[in-house]
Design a protein around this motif. Structure first.
Motif, mmCIF file in Angstrom:
data_model
loop_
_atom_site.group_PDB
_atom_site.id
_atom_site.type_symbol
_atom_site.label_atom_id
_atom_site.label_comp_id
_atom_site.label_asym_id
_atom_site.label_seq_id
_atom_site.Cartn_x
_atom_site.Cartn_y
_atom_site.Cartn_z
ATOM 1 N N VAL A 245 170.213 66.600 -20.997
ATOM 2 C CA VAL A 245 171.007 65.493 -21.122
ATOM 3 C C VAL A 245 170.080 64.545 -22.203
ATOM 4 O O VAL A 245 168.737 64.413 -21.659
ATOM 5 N N ARG A 246 170.383 64.256 -23.390
ATOM 6 C CA ARG A 246 169.464 63.705 -24.367
ATOM 7 C C ARG A 246 169.874 62.399 -24.748
ATOM 8 O O ARG A 246 171.062 62.409 -25.072
ATOM 9 N N VAL A 247 169.184 61.472 -24.628
ATOM 10 C CA VAL A 247 169.752 59.851 -25.074
ATOM 11 C C VAL A 247 168.640 59.293 -25.929
ATOM 12 O O VAL A 247 167.387 59.763 -25.807
ATOM 13 N N TRP A 248 169.096 58.239 -26.728
ATOM 14 C CA TRP A 248 168.420 57.542 -27.564
ATOM 15 C C TRP A 248 167.830 56.486 -27.089
ATOM 16 O O TRP A 248 168.603 55.634 -26.416
ATOM 17 N N LYS A 249 166.482 56.252 -26.950
ATOM 18 C CA LYS A 249 165.841 54.980 -26.336
ATOM 19 C C LYS A 249 165.291 54.211 -27.244
ATOM 20 O O LYS A 249 164.511 54.733 -28.376
ATOM 21 N N ARG A 250 165.200 52.826 -27.248
ATOM 22 C CA ARG A 250 164.691 52.028 -27.923
ATOM 23 C C ARG A 250 163.019 51.718 -27.764
ATOM 24 O O ARG A 250 162.824 51.502 -26.390
ATOM 25 N N TRP A 251 162.241 51.696 -28.918
ATOM 26 C CA TRP A 251 160.912 51.170 -28.690
ATOM 27 C C TRP A 251 160.642 50.331 -29.689
ATOM 28 O O TRP A 251 161.191 50.568 -30.926
ATOM 29 N N THR A 252 159.320 49.569 -29.266
ATOM 30 C CA THR A 252 159.139 48.540 -30.440
ATOM 31 C C THR A 252 157.513 48.908 -30.633
ATOM 32 O O THR A 252 156.850 49.015 -29.600
ATOM 33 N N THR B 118 165.189 61.369 -26.104
ATOM 34 C CA THR B 118 164.399 61.799 -25.011
ATOM 35 C C THR B 118 165.265 62.429 -24.224
ATOM 36 O O THR B 118 166.551 62.274 -24.018
ATOM 37 N N LYS B 119 164.652 63.373 -23.290
ATOM 38 C CA LYS B 119 165.275 64.023 -22.296
ATOM 39 C C LYS B 119 165.415 63.054 -21.181
ATOM 40 O O LYS B 119 164.644 62.388 -20.612
ATOM 41 N N ASN B 120 166.874 63.352 -20.644
ATOM 42 C CA ASN B 120 167.108 62.168 -19.470
ATOM 43 C C ASN B 120 168.114 62.939 -18.708
ATOM 44 O O ASN B 120 168.681 63.798 -18.897
#
Length: 79
Positions: free
Chosen positions: A34-41, A24-26
């Motif tokens: 800035v793109r980072v990996w975010k965890r989702w369940t 996602t864009k951050n």
């Protein structure tokens, strides 16, 4: 990726309890991507969308076409 591979990945990802990472864009400035990996369940899978919960506890719904597009672009990881 072929359509069959995308369907197979979609069926693998969309199981309740599965943890995925979405790129996602951050960042606060528009011209600094800035793109980072975010965890989702995965919480629940409906007919046309998938309900997910973030690490922070809030819920968001993604449509099936959005998830298939993320698979196609490589913006989602499940392993």
């Amino acid at each position: 990726m072929t359509e069959f591979e995308i369907d197979a990945a979609f069926n693998t990802i969309c199981r309740p309890g599965q943890v995925v990472r979405i790129l996602t864009k951050n960042g606060k400035e528009e011209n600094v991507p800035v793109r980072v990996w975010k965890r989702w369940t995965i919480i629940k899978v409906y007919e046309h969308h998938v309900l997910m919960q973030s690490e922070k506890g809030y819920h968001e719904s993604f449509s099936n076409t959005d998830i298939r597009e993320m698979i196609r672009k490589g913006d989602i990881r499940w392993r």
